[in-house]
Each structure stands twice: as C-alpha cells, then as structure tokens.
Design an enzyme around this catalytic site. Structure first.
Site, PDB file in Angstrom:
ATOM      1  N   HIS A  36      -5.074  54.854  -1.299  1.00  0.00           N
ATOM      2  CA  HIS A  36      -5.595  53.803  -0.420  1.00  0.00           C
ATOM      3  C   HIS A  36      -5.693  54.340   1.009  1.00  0.00           C
ATOM      4  O   HIS A  36      -4.780  54.147   1.814  1.00  0.00           O
ATOM      5  CB  HIS A  36      -4.690  52.574  -0.461  1.00  0.00           C
ATOM      6  CG  HIS A  36      -4.578  51.947  -1.806  1.00  0.00           C
ATOM      7  ND1 HIS A  36      -3.784  52.479  -2.799  1.00  0.00           N
ATOM      8  CD2 HIS A  36      -5.169  50.835  -2.337  1.00  0.00           C
ATOM      9  CE1 HIS A  36      -3.884  51.724  -3.885  1.00  0.00           C
ATOM     10  NE2 HIS A  36      -4.707  50.729  -3.632  1.00  0.00           N
ATOM     11  N   HIS A 277     -10.854  50.779   0.519  1.00  0.00           N
ATOM     12  CA  HIS A 277      -9.516  50.203   0.314  1.00  0.00           C
ATOM     13  C   HIS A 277      -8.718  50.982  -0.720  1.00  0.00           C
ATOM     14  O   HIS A 277      -7.554  51.312  -0.480  1.00  0.00           O
ATOM     15  CB  HIS A 277      -9.642  48.743  -0.128  1.00  0.00           C
ATOM     16  CG  HIS A 277      -8.350  48.127  -0.578  1.00  0.00           C
ATOM     17  ND1 HIS A 277      -7.438  47.600   0.301  1.00  0.00           N
ATOM     18  CD2 HIS A 277      -7.809  47.978  -1.810  1.00  0.00           C
ATOM     19  CE1 HIS A 277      -6.391  47.148  -0.372  1.00  0.00           C
ATOM     20  NE2 HIS A 277      -6.592  47.363  -1.660  1.00  0.00           N
ATOM     21  N   GLU A 432      11.983  29.401  -5.862  1.00  0.00           N
ATOM     22  CA  GLU A 432      12.717  30.373  -6.660  1.00  0.00           C
ATOM     23  C   GLU A 432      12.286  31.805  -6.379  1.00  0.00           C
ATOM     24  O   GLU A 432      13.125  32.711  -6.283  1.00  0.00           O
ATOM     25  CB  GLU A 432      12.546  30.070  -8.158  1.00  0.00           C
ATOM     26  CG  GLU A 432      13.189  28.776  -8.617  1.00  0.00           C
ATOM     27  CD  GLU A 432      12.258  27.583  -8.507  1.00  0.00           C
ATOM     28  OE1 GLU A 432      12.655  26.491  -8.929  1.00  0.00           O
ATOM     29  OE2 GLU A 432      11.120  27.756  -7.984  1.00  0.00           O
ATOM     30  N   HIS A 494      12.186  22.221 -19.684  1.00  0.00           N
ATOM     31  CA  HIS A 494      13.377  22.708 -18.995  1.00  0.00           C
ATOM     32  C   HIS A 494      14.327  23.487 -19.908  1.00  0.00           C
ATOM     33  O   HIS A 494      15.353  23.981 -19.441  1.00  0.00           O
ATOM     34  CB  HIS A 494      14.139  21.535 -18.370  1.00  0.00           C
ATOM     35  CG  HIS A 494      13.518  21.018 -17.106  1.00  0.00           C
ATOM     36  ND1 HIS A 494      12.198  20.659 -17.025  1.00  0.00           N
ATOM     37  CD2 HIS A 494      14.043  20.814 -15.868  1.00  0.00           C
ATOM     38  CE1 HIS A 494      11.939  20.244 -15.794  1.00  0.00           C
ATOM     39  NE2 HIS A 494      13.034  20.336 -15.069  1.00  0.00           N
TER      40      HIS A 494
END
Length: 690
Positions: A36, A277, A432, A494
């Site tokens: 890159h 890039h 999280e 869950h």
C-alpha cells in the site's frame, strides 16, 4: 487558547527527508510487488513531523515508561511507521525496507506487536487501533491514579497517546463505539490524526461514507481541528503543526485532527486514485514521481548520509527528554516509597507474596452460580491487586463484574455520585467490540490487569478484538456469563450453542468453563499466574458445589482436566464434562455403577490447559486403552472427537435453543442421566464391535 509554534525552524534537510520517505515507500512496495504505497506517500510529512518534533520517545529505550504511545491504526500503511523507525534509529535499517513483506523480516505487511521495536500494537483490522488508543489513554489515567493521584500538576506518569487513522478506520463500527466512550471519559491525553484522503479500494469513499465526520466527533464531545490540504494537494504541514500544538494544549477532551490529503501525492497520474491505495505504482510512475520530488529516478532506496545524520539526531532529542523525565521520576520515587515498590513489582510482572491465601473456599452446603462465585473471587482479587480493574458491556449486575467500592472510572465533571477519574469500575456501555479492543489497549499499555464481561452469546460481537488478544498474547480476561441453555427463558437469541467450540478454535486463546464455585476460584488463580488471554465461561443458574472430601480437589483445574470421581478398578467408560454438565456426569456415574459399569468422571474445564500437559499425565486421566468415552457439554460437539476417539459419543446441543426454564430445556434437549447412560452404552458397544 491557540498554540504558537515553538519548535526549531523547519529546514531544507527536513524537506529532503520527507521526499526520501515518500520515495522509500514507493520503492519498498515496488520491489516486493505488493503493498500500500499511496497512504505512506501521503502521510510521510505527517509521521515525520510527529516522530521528529512532537512525539515524546527515546529510540534507545523503546519501552521507556514515560514515552508517548503511537498507534498506526491504518496498519496497511505500515511503511508509514517503518520508515520513521528507520529514521529514528529503532533498529529498522534500509535492508529491512528492501525485505518488506518477506519471510522473517522486521517489516511484515502490517505492524506486529512484539516483532519490531517501536511497534506498540498489531494493526491491520481497521478500527482496532483507534480503540486500542482509547484503551491506552484510559490505562494512562488509571496508572496515574495508582502512582501519583495527589499531584495536581505535571506528573512523570503524564503522556499522550497519538493515533493516525484512515477513512476505513472511521467506517468500522468499533472505532465509533470506542470514540463515543472516549468522549464520555474526556480523555484529553488522546490525539487522533484522521487522514481524510477520500479513497479506498473501491474508489471514492463517498460511495458509502459521506457523513460529516467532524460534526460526529464534536457530538461525541471531542475537540475537532480541521486542516485543509494545500492548493496543490500536498499536506499543509505548517497548519498541521499548529493543529498538533493545539491538540497538546487541550487537556479535557480527546482531539481529532481532520487532515485533508491527496493519496499518493505527488504521483503524476496515480495520485488521488484507488489504484495507488493497494498496489505497486509501477516502475514508470515511480520514476516520474521521483522526478517531481527532485530525486534521481535511477536510484532506489535512496537514504543519503546527510539525511540519515539529520533524522537520527532525534535520538539525541529522545535522550534529553528521557533524561529530564528521569529527574522528575527519581524525585517521585524518593517521595513515594510504597507506590514506587508497587510500580517495581508491576514492571517486573511479579505477584504479591502469599496472594493465594486470601482466595475464597466455597462450602458444599448450598448451590451457587459460577457467575456469582466469580464475582466473589473478583472482590478478593481486587483487595489484593490494586492493578486489577475492569467492567462490563452494561451487564455488571448479571456478570458480577463490579468491584464494590472501587468507584466508577469517570471524570468528576460527569456529575455521577461514584465518579472517580481513577476508579476501578469501567462502564463500557453496550459496546462489546470496543470493550475487547479497549481491553487490548489497556493490556498493551503494560502495567495493569483488566477484565471485561458480557454474555457468552455476545462474544460474537467482539470476536475481532478477541482474536487480536490471542495474536498479541495479551493478558486480558473475558468474563462470559450465561454460558448455555441454562440461562433459560431469554430464548435462542441469548443461548450460546456454537460459541464454546468457535472460541476454542482461536489459536492462543484459553477457554475455561468451571464446573462449580471452587473450580472458578482455581480458574481465576491460573488466569492470574499464567498472564495470557483467557475467556472464563460462567453459568447463570445455580450449580452444586462439590463436596471435595469425597471428590478430587479443585486444584486439578490448573491441569485443564482431572479425574474428579473415579472407580475402584480400571474404568470401562469415561465421562468427560465441562461446566454445569459435570454435575450431570456425576449423577450418571451413579447409575452406570449400579449397572456394574466401572465409570470415571473427568472434569475438563480447559481443553487448552489439558493439551499443554505432558502425555504421561493426559494418558493417566484418559488411558488410551479405555476407548469408551462420552463428552457432555451443552454446545455443539465440534472439537470433542479428538478426546473421545472413534468409539466415543457426544451428549451435545447441535441446534439452537428455545424459550423455557433451564430445567425444562436440559430435559427436552437430552441433558439427562438417561441420555448420558444411553450414550455410554453406545460407546461400549462401539468398542466391542470395533
């Protein structure tokens, strides 16, 4: 307050060094044929200004306690960092750039923590570095509270965290989660330079990302400084330097410097293109760009003596900075004997004497959820280890991760009753992924022990950060509760099913699923001793606390698996279980014994720790000649075949759960004594027929 530039005048050698850096970025990618180059070319003056004129660092002592930290969040532009490590004298040399992205080199495709001096974190998965920076900034504040809390002035523990990030970093949700929390925390020691070049692999980032980033960060509570590109597209380095000075002045908010750039500047045809890039520019474009820079297109890896001498003088600057800091540090150490002793212990990674003696021992008189036992153990550990701190993703009451009396890690100006800038309880909010990446940053900062909790099913939301914990071998502890269908009525969304197996699949991550309260205590003990990335899986529901006068001691947890309950002679069948299912294995042993089948029960809280044991011990627990084996775990069976063998049976859950009470679900899904006994008979039959 606006800063004035008080640095030494920018010289022609500084200009030449930046040109050399741009050319080196092109040459390194061109030689290996991939990489890159564009961003590294663009950021050359930015990184150079930071390392040569702003960053508080000492290349002769990369781990100097008082240094600023630097994170290249856009790790694909690794040459941005490697070239500055070359310039600064960190041990990266020209030959290392020539070996960019090749086997065994100091210059892998993305920066790797522990591999190259001066690399503070492994980056590449975008957004993680930004969140690591938030964690480092939080750790710096917490450590100031450990060592110098009463000092209202400058402290030897004050330093800044500098991050360079890209559009891609700010597109990833983890950076948004972490940046939002950084604003709440008013992390004035965090300085982020955003390379706004508006190019990604698919082209213009506005194809998918056209929000007002500056306004977004202002809404987070950040100090935002905008620096436009020069009319020719180059970085406005003078304006950037003033912005960096102003960022340092800001002490009460994190700072985002939004720097407008043109990728691959000044390449004649490929600047501001997606091609620059992620691929080599090509020999013709490299040569043409060198001509624009005023460099000889025939010379590759040009690093002339005058530039080398000039840029390496930063080592003198670094030595002076660390020398001045050492004077302040010595004075602090003289006046703070106890805290200095604590710091020494933490730097040496030592544990307090007899720390294990305070650990709890739970009675078998009543049942207790392992999440509750973990919470009680955390309280004891917090009393012993002042460096121990953590929190949860808005689930502290369920995870039992609150350090009672520890205070909320929040600035006083937040207005909350328990707010304490040096508090021990981190409120991550429902973030999280950021929690995991911030924990990595805390661990990378180097002195404290941290943990973070959520439900096991939501480990999916943080898996990218967990993988990097394992990759970097960081001593972070994930507290994952509600570890099975035993959580009950919340239902299949869950209830973790595949999660235990998928986490075990991450190399270097230890998964521990204790069977009772005392196994929890010994699991935490091992976590503290081993100092490695670990997830501890805990039950929502109450579980029996085993009577250790009749069963093997819980200290067997340290070996990963141990014989919990044995038969008089060589077993006919072995039941291997984890977590809440160990109690079921013990009940099943009674039934099998009544049928005249000699049965051994093995508790296997950690398959990773068991795999580390010598074969002699593993064969003692699981004798090779006993081929009738049954694994019992409320999750998918994947991963158990290695232990149960070709004749073994798995009592497992290979489908999603349902909404009902824990007792109903275990019964309906086959976690019963009858099911285990049947599985044992099938295993015995398989052995007989084999």
């Amino acid at each position: 307050m606006t800063a004035k530039n008080t640095k030494a005048p920018w010289s022609h050698l500084d200009d030449k060094a930046v040109k050399v850096a741009r050319a080196l970025a092109m040459d390194a990618v061109q030689k290996v044929g991939n990489g890159h180059p564009g961003t590294a070319m663009t950021l050359a003056p930015v990184a150079y200004t930071l390392f040569q004129r702003f960053l508080k660092h000492d290349p002769s002592n990369p781990n100097w306690l008082g240094r600023d930290r630097f994170i290249l969040s856009c790790g694909h532009s690794s040459l941005t960092l490697y070239i500055q490590l070359l310039f600064s004298g960190y041990g990266v040399e020209l030959e290392d750039l020539k070996n960019f992205r090749t086997w065994g080199s100091l210059t892998p495709g993305h920066p790797e923590y522990g591999h190259t001096a001066g690399v503070e974190t492994t980056t590449g998965p975008l957004g993680q570095g930004v969140a690591n920076g938030v964690g480092m900034a939080m750790a710096a504040r917490y450590e100031r509270g450990l060592f110098d809390p009463d000092n209202n002035g400058d402290s030897p523990f004050d330093h800044n965290i500098w991050v360079i990030c890209s559009d891609g970093d700010l597109e990833e949700g983890v950076s948004a989660e972490a940046s939002s929390l950084a604003g709440v925390q008013q992390l004035g020691n965090l300085k982020v330079i955003y390379d706004d070049n508006r190019i990604s692999i698919e082209g213009d980032t506005h194809l998918a990302f056209n929000e007002d980033v500056a306004m977004r960060y202002k809404s987070y509570g950040w100090n935002v400084i905008e620096v436009a590109a020069k009319s020719d597209g180059d970085v406005d380095r003078d304006a950037l330097e003033i912005a960096m000075e102003n960022a340092i002045i800001e002490k009460n908010k994190p700072t985002l410097i939004r720097l407008q750039t043109v990728i691959a500047w000044p390449a004649p045809t490929l600047k501001n293109t997606a091609k620059s890039h992620g691929s080599a520019l090509g020999a013709e474009e490299v040569a043409a760009t060198k001509k624009v820079l005023g460099l000889d297109p025939e010379i590759n890896f040009y690093f002339p003596d005058d530039v080398e001498k000039h840029v390496r003088s930063v080592k003198t600057r670094g030595a002076e900075l660390s020398g001045e800091w050492q004077k302040d540090f010595d004075l602090w150490r003289k006046n703070n004997k106890d805290r200095a002793a604590l710091l020494q212990r933490l730097q040496l990674k030592e544990l307090p004497e007899s720390w294990e003696s305070s650990l709890p021992n739970f009675s078998s008189d009543k049942e207790i959820a392992t999440r509750k036992a973990s919470g009680d153990t955390i309280q004891i550990l917090a009393n012993t280890f002042p460096e121990f701190w953590g929190g949860s993703a808005d689930l502290a009451e369920s995870n039992n991760t609150t350090i009672e009396g520890g205070g909320s890690f929040l600035p006083l100006s937040s207005g909350f009753k328990n707010a304490n800038p040096y508090g021990r309880v981190i409120h991550y909010g429902i973030r999280e992924h950021a929690m995991g990446a911030i924990m990595n940053g805390i661990a990378l900062h180097g002195l404290t022990k941290t943990f973070g909790g959520t439900f096991l099913v939501f480990s999916d939301y943080m898996r990218g950060a967990v993988r990097l914990s394992a990759l970097m071998k960081l001593p972070v502890t994930y507290v994952w509760s509600h570890d099975s269908i035993g959580l009950g009525e919340d239902g299949p969304t869950h209830q973790p099913v595949e999660h235990i197996a998928s986490l075990r699949a991450i190399p270097g991550l230890t998964v521990v699923r204790p069977a009772d309260a005392n196994e929890v205590v010994h699991a935490w003990k091992e976590i503290i001793i081993r100092k490695k990335p670990t997830g501890i899986l805990l039950s929502r529901q109450n579980l029996p606390v085993f009577d250790r006068s009749k069963l093997a001691p819980a200290s067997g947890v340290g070996k990963g698996a141990y014989v919990l309950s044995d038969c008089e002679n060589t077993p006919d069948v072995i039941l291997i279980a984890t977590g809440s299912e160990v109690a079921l294995a013990l009940e099943s042993q009674k039934s099998l014994t009544q049928q005249g089948i000699a049965t051994r029960v093995v508790s296997a809280p950690s398959l990773e720790w068991f795999a580390e044991q010598p074969s002699s011990y593993r064969d003692l627990v699981l004798p090779p000649k006993v081929r009738a084996r049954v694994s019992i775990e409320a999750g998918i069976a994947l991963g158990w075949r290695e232990l149960i063998g070709d004749c073994g049976e798995s009592v497992s859950l290979d489908h999603f759960g349902a909404s009902a009470s824990a007792g109903t679900l275990f019964k309906e899904f086959g976690f019963t004594t009858a099911a285990v006994v049947d599985a044992a008979h099938r295993a015995l039959k398989s052995v007989k027929n084999s």
